[in-house]
Design an enzyme around this catalytic site. Structure first.
Site, PDB file in Angstrom:
ATOM      1  N   CYS B  85     -23.676  66.512 -71.544  1.00  0.00           N
ATOM      2  CA  CYS B  85     -25.089  66.755 -71.829  1.00  0.00           C
ATOM      3  C   CYS B  85     -25.854  67.024 -70.524  1.00  0.00           C
ATOM      4  CB  CYS B  85     -25.674  65.608 -72.645  1.00  0.00           C
ATOM      5  SG  CYS B  85     -27.256  66.031 -73.397  1.00  0.00           S
ATOM      6  N   HIS B 202     -21.726  64.753 -77.255  1.00  0.00           N
ATOM      7  CA  HIS B 202     -21.512  63.434 -76.634  1.00  0.00           C
ATOM      8  C   HIS B 202     -20.263  62.740 -77.173  1.00  0.00           C
ATOM      9  CE1 HIS B 202     -25.389  62.788 -74.502  1.00  0.00           C
ATOM     10  NE2 HIS B 202     -25.866  63.631 -75.402  1.00  0.00           N
ATOM     11  N   GLU B 204     -18.936  60.126 -75.903  1.00  0.00           N
ATOM     12  CA  GLU B 204     -19.102  58.667 -75.732  1.00  0.00           C
ATOM     13  C   GLU B 204     -19.952  58.065 -76.839  1.00  0.00           C
ATOM     14  OE1 GLU B 204     -20.998  60.820 -74.495  1.00  0.00           O
ATOM     15  OE2 GLU B 204     -22.970  60.033 -73.958  1.00  0.00           O
TER      16      GLU B 204
END
Lengths: 84, 227
Positions: B85, B202, B204
């Site tokens: 990002c 993302h 994560e």
């Protein structure tokens, strides 16, 4: 040394989509304005002391190359004027 | 040996990244950008957020911080680097990879789950998948539209360097499935070294089972496993 103002104008390269400009154009149309197209640009005015207008231009161009513009999407131009 | 998660002023996915990495069994530590990289770092994550308040352009200022010189050197030596990002925006601005991530087609910040088609498995980040697999990850960005001149993107595709493309749930890469107007639906790419990647979605945020999908875990495992 002389005082100069270098004006660096950074704009999107021709053909790169500019959603903010499109949104702004639509907002102007909603206000009743007639327009064909709208382009936006960022303008930086940098005050500096330099030995000559050429030296001031060179410094401002380096600023554009190294930070102010992203060469993948931007073109830029530099104008230098002596400060009053 | 540990993965460094580089925290800039304005990073906000740094702790998520550490937690997600630890969840998949990888040692990870936060590194403040002014402290420089620790020695014998085994991998580098540049996390999401709003470094320098997104002033000028997202990622532009952080990309020129001295620590990014160290990141570039490490990447050249083969240390895996993953920019997520804002980290992807920083990675492009720092020329770790070609291209630029700029204002979404909608001109709005978008926060949603997207489907991604796996385009290559010849990278550590995607080695766990099959080409054509559809994975689901969240996006959260205002400047995620991938831009690169056509001839450069042609070359990137010839070199098999596109990681993921935005697609529909069936894996079809369509304009309707493109959330931000990215050129040819590109969501992430690798650099000249296939161990350096930038990615707008993302992984994560899709690793811990208690927050929804876990498709991101394989991306993080692959990244850490290549160290």
């Amino acid at each position: 040394m002389t005082g100069y103002t270098a004006t660096v104008t950074v704009r999107l390269k021709h053909g790169v989509l500019d959603p903010e400009a499109e949104t702004t154009a639509r907002a102007l149309e909603r206000l009743g304005f007639e327009l064909e197209d709208l382009r936006s640009a960022d303008r930086f005015e940098v005050d500096m002391d330099a030995d000559s207008a050429e030296a001031a231009t060179e410094r401002a161009e380096e600023m554009a190359e190294r930070l102010l513009a992203n060469p993948t999407i931007h073109d830029y131009e530099v104008e230098v004027a002596e400060r009053e | 040996m540990t993965v460094a998660v580089v925290r800039f002023g304005g990073s906000n996915c740094d702790r998520d990244a550490v937690r997600a990495l630890e969840h998949v069994g990888v040692d990870a530590e936060l590194v403040w950008y002014r402290d420089g990289l620790p020695e014998d770092v085994s991998g580098i994550v540049i996390p999401g957020g709003f470094s320098y308040g997104d002033y000028l352009r997202a990622g532009a200022m952080a990309a020129r911080d001295p620590i990014m010189e160290e990141v570039r050197e490490a990447a050249t030596e083969g240390v895996p680097v993953l920019g997520i990002c804002n980290g992807a925006q920083i990675g492009c601005e720092a020329s770790l990879t070609p291209g630029a991530f700029t204002t979404n087609r909608s001109a709005r910040f978008q926060c949603e789950h997207v489907n991604l088609r796996v385009e290559t498995t010849d990278t550590p980040f995607t080695a766990a998948f099959e080409e054509g697999d559809v994975v689901e990850l969240p996006i959260a960005h205002g400047e995620g539209r991938f831009e690169l001149p056509d001839d450069h993107l042609d070359r990137l595709e010839e070199e098999d360097r596109v990681l993921f493309r935005y697609c529909d749930s069936e894996g079809a890469v369509t304009d309707g499935a493109n959330p931000n107007g990215s050129k040819r639906n590109v969501a992430g790419i690798v650099g000249e070294r296939r161990t350096t990647a930038v990615l707008m979605p993302h992984p994560e945020r899709a690793t811990l089972p208690d927050v929804g999908g876990t498709d991101g875990a394989a991306v993080l495992r692959g990244f850490a496993g290549s160290a």
